[in-house]
Each structure stands twice: as C-alpha cells, then as structure tokens.
Design a protein around this motif. Sequence first.
Motif, PDB file in Angstrom:
ATOM      1  N   ARG A 151       0.799  -1.211   0.000  1.00  0.00           N
ATOM      2  CA  ARG A 151       0.000   0.000   0.000  1.00  0.00           C
ATOM      3  C   ARG A 151       0.841   1.274   0.000  1.00  0.00           C
ATOM      4  O   ARG A 151       0.668   2.128   0.869  1.00  0.00           O
ATOM      5  N   GLY A 220       1.870   7.261   5.866  1.00  0.00           N
ATOM      6  CA  GLY A 220       1.156   8.358   6.511  1.00  0.00           C
ATOM      7  C   GLY A 220      -0.299   8.504   6.126  1.00  0.00           C
ATOM      8  O   GLY A 220      -1.022   9.278   6.754  1.00  0.00           O
ATOM      9  N   GLU A 221      -0.751   7.779   5.120  1.00  0.00           N
ATOM     10  CA  GLU A 221      -2.164   7.818   4.747  1.00  0.00           C
ATOM     11  C   GLU A 221      -2.916   6.620   5.316  1.00  0.00           C
ATOM     12  O   GLU A 221      -4.098   6.423   5.024  1.00  0.00           O
ATOM     13  N   PHE A 222      -2.224   5.798   6.089  1.00  0.00           N
ATOM     14  CA  PHE A 222      -2.841   4.564   6.564  1.00  0.00           C
ATOM     15  C   PHE A 222      -2.771   4.385   8.076  1.00  0.00           C
ATOM     16  O   PHE A 222      -2.887   3.271   8.574  1.00  0.00           O
ATOM     17  N   GLY A 223      -2.552   5.470   8.784  1.00  0.00           N
ATOM     18  CA  GLY A 223      -2.659   5.390  10.236  1.00  0.00           C
ATOM     19  C   GLY A 223      -1.563   4.621  10.940  1.00  0.00           C
ATOM     20  O   GLY A 223      -1.780   4.069  12.020  1.00  0.00           O
ATOM     21  N   ASN A 257      -1.939   5.939  15.846  1.00  0.00           N
ATOM     22  CA  ASN A 257      -2.217   6.185  14.426  1.00  0.00           C
ATOM     23  C   ASN A 257      -1.724   7.560  14.005  1.00  0.00           C
ATOM     24  O   ASN A 257      -2.250   8.153  13.069  1.00  0.00           O
ATOM     25  N   GLY A 283      -1.766  11.656  11.449  1.00  0.00           N
ATOM     26  CA  GLY A 283      -2.902  10.874  10.962  1.00  0.00           C
ATOM     27  C   GLY A 283      -4.108  10.991  11.875  1.00  0.00           C
ATOM     28  O   GLY A 283      -3.936  11.072  13.090  1.00  0.00           O
ATOM     29  N   PRO A 284      -5.314  11.001  11.310  1.00  0.00           N
ATOM     30  CA  PRO A 284      -5.622  11.017   9.884  1.00  0.00           C
ATOM     31  C   PRO A 284      -5.338  12.374   9.260  1.00  0.00           C
ATOM     32  O   PRO A 284      -5.365  13.400   9.939  1.00  0.00           O
ATOM     33  N   THR A 434     -14.968  -0.586   3.483  1.00  0.00           N
ATOM     34  CA  THR A 434     -13.864  -1.458   3.862  1.00  0.00           C
ATOM     35  C   THR A 434     -12.804  -1.535   2.767  1.00  0.00           C
ATOM     36  O   THR A 434     -13.125  -1.726   1.598  1.00  0.00           O
ATOM     37  N   ARG A 436     -10.918   0.854   1.773  1.00  0.00           N
ATOM     38  CA  ARG A 436     -10.633   2.131   1.134  1.00  0.00           C
ATOM     39  C   ARG A 436      -9.777   2.997   2.054  1.00  0.00           C
ATOM     40  O   ARG A 436      -9.821   2.893   3.262  1.00  0.00           O
ATOM     41  N   LEU A 437      -9.034   3.874   1.403  1.00  0.00           N
ATOM     42  CA  LEU A 437      -8.283   4.875   2.148  1.00  0.00           C
ATOM     43  C   LEU A 437      -9.265   5.793   2.856  1.00  0.00           C
ATOM     44  O   LEU A 437     -10.301   6.161   2.308  1.00  0.00           O
ATOM     45  N   TYR A 438      -8.945   6.153   4.082  1.00  0.00           N
ATOM     46  CA  TYR A 438      -9.842   7.014   4.837  1.00  0.00           C
ATOM     47  C   TYR A 438      -9.024   8.162   5.413  1.00  0.00           C
ATOM     48  O   TYR A 438      -8.155   7.953   6.254  1.00  0.00           O
ATOM     49  N   LEU A 439      -9.291   9.345   4.924  1.00  0.00           N
ATOM     50  CA  LEU A 439      -8.526  10.504   5.372  1.00  0.00           C
ATOM     51  C   LEU A 439      -9.264  11.282   6.447  1.00  0.00           C
ATOM     52  O   LEU A 439      -8.758  12.251   6.967  1.00  0.00           O
TER      53      LEU A 439
ATOM     54  N   THR B 209     -16.370   2.676  11.990  1.00  0.00           N
ATOM     55  CA  THR B 209     -15.566   1.546  12.461  1.00  0.00           C
ATOM     56  C   THR B 209     -14.860   0.887  11.284  1.00  0.00           C
ATOM     57  O   THR B 209     -15.170   1.136  10.132  1.00  0.00           O
ATOM     58  N   ASP B 210     -13.914   0.046  11.574  1.00  0.00           N
ATOM     59  CA  ASP B 210     -13.204  -0.717  10.559  1.00  0.00           C
ATOM     60  C   ASP B 210     -12.524   0.193   9.540  1.00  0.00           C
ATOM     61  O   ASP B 210     -12.546  -0.048   8.342  1.00  0.00           O
ATOM     62  N   VAL B 211     -11.939   1.274  10.032  1.00  0.00           N
ATOM     63  CA  VAL B 211     -11.229   2.209   9.168  1.00  0.00           C
ATOM     64  C   VAL B 211      -9.762   1.814   9.145  1.00  0.00           C
ATOM     65  O   VAL B 211      -9.185   1.540  10.190  1.00  0.00           O
ATOM     66  N   SER B 212      -9.188   1.799   7.965  1.00  0.00           N
ATOM     67  CA  SER B 212      -7.801   1.347   7.896  1.00  0.00           C
ATOM     68  C   SER B 212      -6.829   2.423   8.355  1.00  0.00           C
ATOM     69  O   SER B 212      -5.708   2.131   8.724  1.00  0.00           O
ATOM     70  N   GLU B 213      -7.245   3.683   8.324  1.00  0.00           N
ATOM     71  CA  GLU B 213      -6.273   4.717   8.621  1.00  0.00           C
ATOM     72  C   GLU B 213      -6.077   4.950  10.105  1.00  0.00           C
ATOM     73  O   GLU B 213      -5.039   5.398  10.532  1.00  0.00           O
ATOM     74  N   PHE B 214      -7.089   4.712  10.887  1.00  0.00           N
ATOM     75  CA  PHE B 214      -6.898   4.789  12.327  1.00  0.00           C
ATOM     76  C   PHE B 214      -7.944   3.920  13.003  1.00  0.00           C
ATOM     77  O   PHE B 214      -8.986   3.618  12.439  1.00  0.00           O
ATOM     78  N   ASP B 215      -7.609   3.542  14.201  1.00  0.00           N
ATOM     79  CA  ASP B 215      -8.527   2.709  14.964  1.00  0.00           C
ATOM     80  C   ASP B 215      -9.359   3.626  15.854  1.00  0.00           C
ATOM     81  O   ASP B 215      -8.803   4.281  16.741  1.00  0.00           O
ATOM     82  N   ASN B 218      -8.736   4.071  19.460  1.00  0.00           N
ATOM     83  CA  ASN B 218      -7.592   4.849  19.947  1.00  0.00           C
ATOM     84  C   ASN B 218      -7.920   6.322  20.154  1.00  0.00           C
ATOM     85  O   ASN B 218      -7.098   7.078  20.663  1.00  0.00           O
TER      86      ASN B 218
END
Lengths: 570, 323
Positions: A151, A220-223, A257, A283-284, A434, A436-439, B209-215, B218
């Motif tokens: 990724r 840095g885009e993935f926590g 994160n 992040g985010p 699920t 996907r990138l989440y900013l 929930t279920d976000v890949s960038e942060f939990d 946390n």
Amino acid sequence: MTDLSNDKAVQAVKNTKVQKKDEFFVVDSPLNEPVTETHAADMIPEKNVTQEMLTGSGSNADAWLMYGGGYKQQRHTTADVITPENVGDLSLDWLFQTGTGSGELEGSPVIVPGDPPVMYQTNGPNHVKALNARNGDVFWSYTYSNPNNIRPCCGLNNRGVAVYQDKVYMTTLDANLVALDRYTGEQQWQYNSAEPSEGYANTEAPVVYNDMVIMGSGGGEFGVRGYVDAVDPESGEQMWRRWTVPEDQWIGESWQNGCSTVWMTPSIDTDSDTIYAPTGNPGPDVWAGVRPGLNPYSNGTLALDANSGEPQWHYNESPHDWWDYDSPSPPVLFDAEVNGEERRLTMSAGKVGWVFTMDAGNGQLVERSEPFAQMLNTFDLPPAELEDSPWIMPSADGGSEWNPASYDPNSQTVFVKAMNYPSKFQWDREEYETGRLYLGGGFTIAPEMDDVEYPPEEEWNRNLGVITALDPISGEVKWQDWYDEFTMGGSMTTATGLVFAGNGSGEFIAYDVESGERLWQFNLGASINASPVSWYDPGTEKQYVAIQAGGGGLRSHKTGDAVAVFSMEA
Amino acid sequence: MAVLCRLPVSLSDQDCYTFGMEDSNRQGVTIGEEERRDFLKLLGITGSIGAASQFSLSDVRNALGSGTSSELAAMGEAIRSDLTGAVDADVLASSMSGVATAVDSLPAVRSAGFPAEDATPYQELTAPAWEAYRHLSDIGFFASAEEHLPAYTSEGLATTTQELVRAEPLTSTLTDAGFSEEEITATVASVTSQQELLKHWVPASDLPTDVSEFDPANVGPLHQRAAGGALLWIDGLDDHLWRNKVLITDEIHDRGIEHTKTMLGGLHLMTAAAHDIAGPGEFEDAHLAAGLAGGAAIMIAGQENMAADVYRITDDMRADGGL
C-alpha cells in the motif's frame, strides 16, 4: 549498450502486473524470491566505500556517494568543469533505457568513484542496476520480490540507494531494507522493519552513518506510527528505533495512528552527531478533531542524537494540521553568517510553502522565507462539504512535496521546486468502505476538477510548477521560473554557479544561480520527476551530469524510462 | 489592545471580542455586536438585551427565564450516577485552586516576555489542571461524559449553552478563578464563535468503524480531547514562543495569554461540575451536564482560536525581520 532482453531482473519487473485499485496497488509478481542478473560484475573495482569516503562525499568532485550528495544534502558538486560560460556546449554522452517499463523514475543515482566509476541506479518497483558510469553498460541488475497488496499511497517509486563497504542498501515497498553485495548484486540480508499489512511502505533512499543504516518509512495515509530505525550494516539487526509520535503529547491512544512518518532521507551533521529527519503528516490527514494538540513530531524537522536516536528538538511547520502539509523534503545543513556570527543552520522547504531556516543546534527559527509558491487562503479550515471550501494554496500536494532542495554556498542561495495550484478541502464523517483509504475528510486539486470556477489569475497564475531561488538568511526570493506542468524532483548546484533542474514537460535546464537565466536546456521527452547528480571522472577527464526522465509518482505529465548522462571535457 | 476573532481570521475583522490589558491581573472583555447577536440567536432570544458594551450573563439569564432542560437533567443524573463515589473531591479542589493561581499569574507570565530556551512558564500554569485531567481520566469520567452528553450539533450546542447561562451557581465559580463578570460572559459566549468548528469534534463513538487509517478505539472521548487538547496547546506555548520568536508579534503573544485564560476557564467549569459529584451536590443535574458539555465546548473553541491566532502564523500576521 548491454542487451537486457534476457535479463531476469529486468524481465521480472516487466512481468510484474501492477494494478491500482482504489488506494492500493495490487501487485502480481512473477517472483517468489529476489533475482539478480549478472552481466559484467567483474568490471566493478573492488574498493570498499569507507566512512571517510562518505564523510567527504559532499566535497569530493569525483563522487556522489549518497542521496543528497553529502550528509548535509546540499546537492552541490564541487566539480568545476561545467561553467556558466561553457554550459551551452554540454552534450548528451549516453542515454540508457531501463528496460523495465515506463514510469516510476524518481530516483537519484549514487556514483562510486573508481576506474570505471560505478552508478547505482534504481527505479520502481525496487529494481537496482550497477552501471558503468562512463557508458551505461550494465554490470548487474536486481529486483526485489514484493508481496501482493502493498500500500504505497503515491506510486511504486524508489528514490535511491546507500552504499557502504561492499554493500548496497535499498528500502522496499513492503517497508523492509535489503543489503546487496555491491560487486555481485546478490542479496545478503533483509531487515523487516514493519508490516506492510498495517500500511507501512518505503520508497526513500536510506543513509549510512557511523556503522548504522538510517531509515524511516512511509504509510502516513494509513494510520501507522512513524519511526526512524538504525540498522547494523553488516548483520541487518536493528540497533535502535525512535518512534516519531511521542505518546505523552497526544491524547488518548491516538498516538498509535499518529503517522508523522519519515519517508525521505534524513540529513546528518557529522560534527555534532545529529540526524535531521524530515517528518510527514499526522494521521488522519484531514480530520484533526480526533487528534487534539500540536501533534508532535509531525510536519517538520526532528533532530535526533545519532548514537541513541534520542530527540533533541522538533520544529513543526503546520501544527495540528488539516491540509496534509507534510515536510518530507530533506533538511539542508549549511553554515552562514547571521548578524555577524558564523552559525550552523538547517533549512526545510515543506509543503506549507515557506523555507524555514533554523539554528541546527536547537531548532530556533532564524528566518522564514517569502513564499516559494503562491498562497491563497492558507490555513483556512476545511468546511464540512467540498463545495463550501474556498480555494486554498498550497494544495494538499504542496508547496514542495518530497522534492529535495539544493543549495549554493557561494551565493548563499537555496533552490526549491514546488507545485503551484489550489485545492479544496472538506471534512465530513463520510461512510467508510472497507479497504478504502480514509482521510477523515477529503480534498481535490484544481487540475483534476472540471467545470469549476478557478480563482482569478491574480490569485493563481495557472502555472502548475515553479523553481524558486531564495536567500535562506534574509528569506528574500531572488528569482523564479514558472512551469506549465506538474513539477516534482529536485535540483543540483555546481561550484561554478549553475543550478540544474528538470520539469514536468521534460525540460532539463541549467540556470545561472544569480540571475535565473536559462543557459542551457535539453528536452528528454518525459517528465523529470527525479533529481540530478554530477561527478568528475579523472579517467576520462570529463564532468558528468545524470538525470532520470520517466515521470512517476503522485503527479506525472508524461512517463518514460530514460537515464540521461551529459558530459563536458575538462 | 488585542482581539479575539471568529474564524476565518481577519485582523481587520470588526466582529471581534476586544481585550484590553489592564494593570491588574484581569483583562477587560467586551463582546462585538455580531457575537452578541449570534449568542442570542443560538439561545433563541429574540428581544433586545442592551448594547454590547453593557452585555452581561445576568441579562441573558433573565431573558431566558427559569426553565430547565429535562434532557440535560437526565444526562447529568446519569453521569452523577456513574461516578458517585469515584470522584476525589480533594484532587479536584486542589486543581481548581491551582487553576485560579495560574489565571492570577497570567499577567506576570505575559510581562516576562518570551520564555527562555527550555523554560516552562506555561507548563507550570497547567500542572494543576493536568492533575484534574489525569484523575478524571482514571475514573472513567470522560467516557461517561461522552456516553451521556449531547454532540455539538446546532441543537445540542444551543441546549447546552442555554443551560450553562442558567447555571449561575456554576458559572459564578469562575469568579473564584479570577474571571470578571465580563470575562465570564465572554467565556461562555466564546462557543458561539466556533459553532461550525465544534461540529468537527464528534464523539469517538460516532466514528466509523473498521477504518484502515486509524482505529477509532484509539481516539479519546470527546471531552477528554477537549480538556487534554487545551492543556497541550497551553503547554506548547513555552516552545512555540521561544522557537518562533522571529515571527511573534505582541498581538500574537497577547492572544496566547487570552486563549490560555479562556481554556483554563472552560477547564475550571468542567472541574467544578465534576467536583460537585463528589459531595457538595450544589448544582442541579441539568447544570452539571451543561457545565461539563459547555466547559468542553469552551476548551474546544479556545483550541481552535489558539491554533488560528497564535500557532498558524501567516505572512499577514508575522513580525518583520529575522533573528
């Protein structure tokens, strides 16, 4: 030129299928293990690279032994054959096509002096060649075996290698570090720095110092949680790790994160044993409400004790950032007189659009420059909806992205390549899908938007890129040259008063450092998203300048696969 | 003179609170006409209540009338129920006393000018407040507050602010912390200036929930982020002012002091409300809830103002000339 049609390492890259799926790269690699192809390895002079050679690299006209030329990362050659007076006669000596396909050329070659000098050149994904720097003949080639579903957020590039003793070191897209035998290209060991499944990746050139390989990571885009690692160059064992998100200065567990990754090559002051690491976004990216406070050590320069990794100081260029204003461009160390006192300084040109000149010892700001790209509504907070956002400059791309700056100590001038277009930002609690990138929110850039009303031309001049020359002590802009296309990659200065830089249109240009006049240029037909290097070869009595042209990465106008080397006889 | 503006920041904006540094340990506060109007609009008060120069919380309280929010009362009751027996009154009382001392020393801190390298005058201000923060974290106070209190939607913020205005016994504790009547009014009204930004601050339980960038697990509870974040921004002034001396004007410096005071006021309200759970029982449940939610909103607004006015320094704001 070497026939690469049966080169297994080259073929492995060509046969690697890379599909960009949403924000992931799905890699279908034919390799289950790394592959090395040998062509003329016995031509490589067996003379190990010592620490003394590395320390002297910045002042050695015959060498370019690390990413930034020397530990100070001034990207300045002391070779003096090419001058403002004769640069008009600079000619193409050899042009090499990587054979690995088009794009992913953001690197800076390393040149080890010898007879012949050896060029270690990389391109994505994780392909290295050892070349005869006199003619482009391939000594060996190597391709790393990346796993699937890696990724890297912004491309499959690799920006270069480090060399030390008999080894070559490269970071990998799955966030590892590999050591290769510098003479044969055979992989010696692999250091697993972090889990790619967590979002870690790496494209930076590592740097070797005092028997340590220094590296960070992307992600840095993935926590992820950023770090700097020191690795034993002989064994591949970790010597120390410094996390770049201090737990006690973040609220709750958000530090886990907090990103703040070091995804470009640190600079090193060998006098004080200090590492200067450029740090990325917290992040985010664009939803700061979940991470209150200043979010150290993001978006700036982090000074570390080289022996222990202990933090010395940190400068944050965009505290509690909402705009993805990383500061990945490598810090540049230099000496200059400030108010009558000679001082060791470091400067940083980040995405926020100013050059920050700081005391290298304690990080106190000496001056912040005039903007090196246009600014508009800077620091306006994102509204909930994109359509309510004003145009904001710098955009989420910067400013200066990872583009390494160069410095001319003779004229006390720093050269910064930067993007120049606006973004719109938004924050919202978008539904997460699920995988996907989440900013936390989102942004877009003007060049990717149709049917919108751009800012008036007095606010945005419509140029997508610019190179700026400025005095890092006074902060004053000396000159600028605006570019039509996206502009990534770095520049290089010479002892004779030239600065070399490429642009997205494929123009490779030599400027007069003082006036900004274009004294020479050559169009390579593909975006120059890479950074030039130079060396003098006593064997041929020529000064060479090398540049990769192939685009790649976040913004690329036109891709290609060329490594071009120009020369001039002494 | 210094100004505390709404975002987006404009130094020439006429819609600003105006502060004047006085010789005493207090700072005069007046509220601009637009803030007064926004504040009254948020509260649902349509009648005219004096001019901005004479605007006071007691006038607004009288206009609101004596009603109370049953919804907030239920929230306050639930929080009181969750935490009864867990709150250490001595820790919080000591913290409030320390916050009052900190507020009292703000003029001296400002008069001392730029902090020296590695000096910690601002971190010394927050040390007592961190004691309360840690205690409240340890006993699950923030989790309970987030579970029961309303999010900062327009409606939730209006209800909270109305009740905070009515909570005279609670807001009057700010007098003990060194706030003048005008400052109390301005502090409560400060949430008005950041209504849009407050929406950025959502409960952790509302995160996807279920976000890949942060939990999301946390992410601290909303009111913990409000209090902890406020203290981090104040602590950061030691380093920020010294490190960026070349950029800092008197105006920026003044605003740092003013926002510090506002955030300490918000923390004081929250701590006073929490302290009531430990025994005194002097506050109605609705006022308790309003003190917690309103105190947090004040601290969030203070953080956003601090970031915009003190930390993010544009070329228009900066001082001229390098070191």
